[in-house]
Scaffold this active site. Structure first.
Site, PDB file in Angstrom:
ATOM      1  CE  LYS A  55      -1.886   1.935   3.626  1.00  0.00           C
ATOM      2  NZ  LYS A  55      -2.690   2.602   5.100  1.00  0.00           N
ATOM      3  CB  ALA A  63       1.460   9.909  16.794  1.00  0.00           C
ATOM      4  CE  LYS A  92       2.109  12.733  10.486  1.00  0.00           C
ATOM      5  NZ  LYS A  92       1.033  11.821   9.564  1.00  0.00           N
TER       6      LYS A  92
END
Length: 323
Positions: A68, A225, A230
């Protein structure tokens, strides 16, 4: 080879029993040895406020493995574009042939993230938890609310907090049209103090939810995150939690919400458990109504495999019914 568009995929999978079961099993595959999940690939585009993840892997026994590519460009809504997009390749685990190209434009990632968040939340929140705060006004605010409402089995109230008042109002209006009890949370601190469940859904790079805003008994599902840099929760809040649950410990401690507390030396690998063990009944999650529980969901490739497999199975059945 099958090629499917987003519209075709949306007709095949949604928040339904089979898809939810596939997402749950994807978590369990992480802990029972079936999941072969290599490290996630990350590409950052700081000048464009964007990033890209490449996730891939295989679940033992599955006829396919999946690759993906998922991109998030967070200024896109101002351009009239969705913030997330992507594509999944389903490849035969027997011959290496490409079985399907799923041009889902990020739909499968958004859907499995919504379902996965709901599964984690319901596994760890108090049984009587009913007041839900969604932090963020992007696509996952919608998916998390809808999936949790569909799976909860009891009435919930949703409050939405976002930096953009206009976007937050629009989400609340959409959720109300869906029949959900939804309202705007104008003040984040006050909403956190009142919430039974907090779900964070932003790409923030600095803490939004502070430790002293969170009362005992609260459950937090942290979704945002999913890459280096993040952070949505104050580091001391992660350290303070009674139960820390990762979708996959290597990811959560490496680049997820838990990584900041680990880097600060406040927690280690033994201070976290994996969600698949809780769902399988081999590990205990919440131990009391006073526990603060945190689920750090970085997104695991087994979920993408499960979604691709489900789409392919249903597309094949549909095609055979036409022949």
């Amino acid at each position: 080879m099958i090629q499917l568009s987003r519209a075709e995929i949306e007709h095949l999978v949604t928040v339904d029993e089979g898809t939810v079961a596939a997402v749950r099993d994807a978590y369990v595959a992480i802990v029972d040895g079936r999941g072969n999940v290599p490290p996630v690939g990350h590409i950052a585009f700081p000048a464009a406020n964007g990033d890209c993840h490449i996730k891939y892997g295989h679940i033992a026994g599955d006829p396919i493995f999946a690759v993906k590519i998922a991109a998030g460009f967070y200024d896109n809504p101002a351009r009239g574009l969705p913030s997330s997009t992507g594509i999944i390749l389903a490849i035969s685990a027997e011959t290496g042939e490409v079985r399907a190209i799923l041009n889902d434009e990020g739909y499968l990632t958004d859907l499995r993230t919504g379902i996965g968040g709901a599964v984690a939340t319901l596994a760890l929140a108090r049984a009587d938890a009913a007041d839900v705060l969604i932090v963020g006004s992007g696509i996952q605010a919608r998916y998390q609310s809808r999936a949790l409402a569909a799976l909860a089995g009891q009435p919930l109230s949703f409050r939405i907090w976002g930096r953009s008042g206009e976007k937050t109002e629009a989400i609340v209006a959409e959720l109300k049209r869906d029949g959900l009890d939804a309202s705007v949370a104008p003040d984040l601190e006050a909403a956190c103090r009142e919430a039974d469940i907090i779900i964070t859904t932003t790409p923030s790079t600095e803490p939004l939810v502070r430790s002293d805003w969170v009362r005992p008994g609260t459950h937090i599902t942290a979704m945002g995150a999913d890459g280096p840099g993040k952070q949505e929760l104050e580091t001391v809040l992660v350290a303070r939690a009674d139960v820390r649950v990762a979708d996959m410990k290597t990811q959560s401690l490496g680049h997820g919400e838990f990584s900041h507390a680990r880097s600060a030396g406040l927690i280690g690998s033994d201070d976290c458990i994996e969600l698949g063990g809780v769902l399988a009944g081999t590990l205990q999650g919440r131990r009391s109504d006073e526990d603060i529980t945190i689920a750090d969901l970085t997104g695991v490739a087994t979920q993408d495999i499960a979604m691709a497999r489900t789409v392919l199975e249903r597309a094949t059945v549909k095609q055979n019914s036409r022949d």
